[in-house]
Design an enzyme around this catalytic site. Sequence first.
Site, PDB file in Angstrom:
ATOM      1  N   GLU A  50      60.991  41.694  17.555  1.00 56.02           N
ATOM      2  CA  GLU A  50      59.713  40.986  17.617  1.00 56.02           C
ATOM      3  C   GLU A  50      59.125  40.836  16.217  1.00 56.02           C
ATOM      4  O   GLU A  50      59.070  41.810  15.464  1.00 56.02           O
ATOM      5  CB  GLU A  50      58.734  41.762  18.502  1.00 56.02           C
ATOM      6  CG  GLU A  50      57.392  41.051  18.681  1.00 56.02           C
ATOM      7  CD  GLU A  50      56.406  41.912  19.462  1.00 56.02           C
ATOM      8  OE1 GLU A  50      56.172  41.621  20.644  1.00 56.02           O
ATOM      9  OE2 GLU A  50      55.885  42.879  18.882  1.00 56.02           O
TER      10      GLU A  50
ATOM     11  N   TYR B 104      53.942  33.835  16.574  1.00 56.83           N
ATOM     12  CA  TYR B 104      54.630  34.940  17.251  1.00 56.83           C
ATOM     13  C   TYR B 104      56.051  34.488  17.568  1.00 56.83           C
ATOM     14  O   TYR B 104      56.267  33.383  18.075  1.00 56.83           O
ATOM     15  CB  TYR B 104      53.901  35.289  18.556  1.00 56.83           C
ATOM     16  CG  TYR B 104      54.636  36.317  19.382  1.00 56.83           C
ATOM     17  CD1 TYR B 104      54.310  37.663  19.296  1.00 56.83           C
ATOM     18  CD2 TYR B 104      55.685  35.948  20.227  1.00 56.83           C
ATOM     19  CE1 TYR B 104      54.993  38.614  20.031  1.00 56.83           C
ATOM     20  CE2 TYR B 104      56.380  36.897  20.961  1.00 56.83           C
ATOM     21  CZ  TYR B 104      56.031  38.225  20.867  1.00 56.83           C
ATOM     22  OH  TYR B 104      56.715  39.161  21.585  1.00 56.83           O
TER      23      TYR B 104
END
Length: 381
Positions: free
Chosen positions: A192, A101
Amino acid sequence: MKIHEYQAKTLFREAGIPAPGGILAVTPDAAAEAARALGLPVVLKAQVHTGGRGKAGGVQVVSTLADVAPTAARILALTIQGLPVRGILVTPAVDIASEVYLSLLVDRGTRETVFIGCAEGGVDIEQTARETPGKILRLPVEPDRLASLEGDVSTAAFARRLFLDEEQARQATAIMARMARLFVEKDCSLIEINPLVVTGSGDVLALDAKVLLDDNALFRHPELVALRDLDSEDADELAAKEAGLSFIRLDGDIGCMVNGAGLAMATMDTIHHFGGRPANFLDVGGSSDPAKVVTAFRMILQDPKVKVILINIFGGITRCDDIARGILQSLSECDVPVPIVIRLIGTNQAEGRRLLEGARLIPAATLEEAAVKAVEMGGRA
Ligand code: GDP
Ligand code: MN
């Protein structure tokens, strides 16, 4: 403003961040056509303004051409987090060795622009943050350094904590610098990548892409305004924008109608102070158009959570009599099933109050009194 994954990936590729290409399809046949052009296997990905598509069945790997159209039809029939799927990104399937991530965002809590990383990607990052906060890495970066992070040692060290392999860490470091440059150039509030993957052949690649753009900077980016998907946006917030109102939905139950952004914030603070929760932020603006008041009423009443409406008007340029006319018009045009507490002072207040005599309103002399009354009428947290 939110944009779709396929649009965000185009921005990524333009910025030099590796991300698989693909074709947007809005029908099952078009998806099959796209898969034929790209070659199988492909991944079909629902294009909606929300995450969690994988869990909802909105991301499917398909290996045979015959399966593409039926799978696409199933995805197009889905509603994910309340959003109907209207488009599918057809993209070449990637052979995934590992997932991390990585994001860059404005953290309002700490008032920083910060990279967030987690070596366990692909999963629900909010859940990881709650259950095992130690796995979440943070790297705050001064905003004025974001556009020039190439060769920066702190980002290189951060990338090495996410990727043990030296070459992969090097690729991730370059990606971080490009993300940061994109963030500044396009006035983003979030970029993101979840997951950022390592492929079977060792390349680091953005497999998902989420970009939030700062609405207040959109005037500088006509090319980004063109990416707006009106179908996917909160219809109320859009209607408000068109009517010249600033409206933001919140999760409390006291509907607010206030003139001026500062007063609207003070009103919400006062409601909180007395133990209540606002259902919305709404600034009817400085003008005195009764039609705006009617629109404002409609938007507040569309929210089934609203148990009471608090109107707080401090008339300056805004004239209390015009607001009163708007309220009377609203009461005659809309069904208002909840009590209305009103504090109305300033320019033409006597005229405004005279107009409202006999109307079904609960007057308050001060903001404090209005807030206390609204909280008592069922607006308690
Ligand atoms: P989200 O659920 O909305 O965040 O959608 P993602 O784009 O992150 O996809 C969810 C998951 O699907 C990813 O974490 C991957 O595990 C998987 N996935 C997505 N694209 C591919 C692909 O090309 N190949 C493979 N094998 N899996 C993929
Ligand atoms: Mn994802």
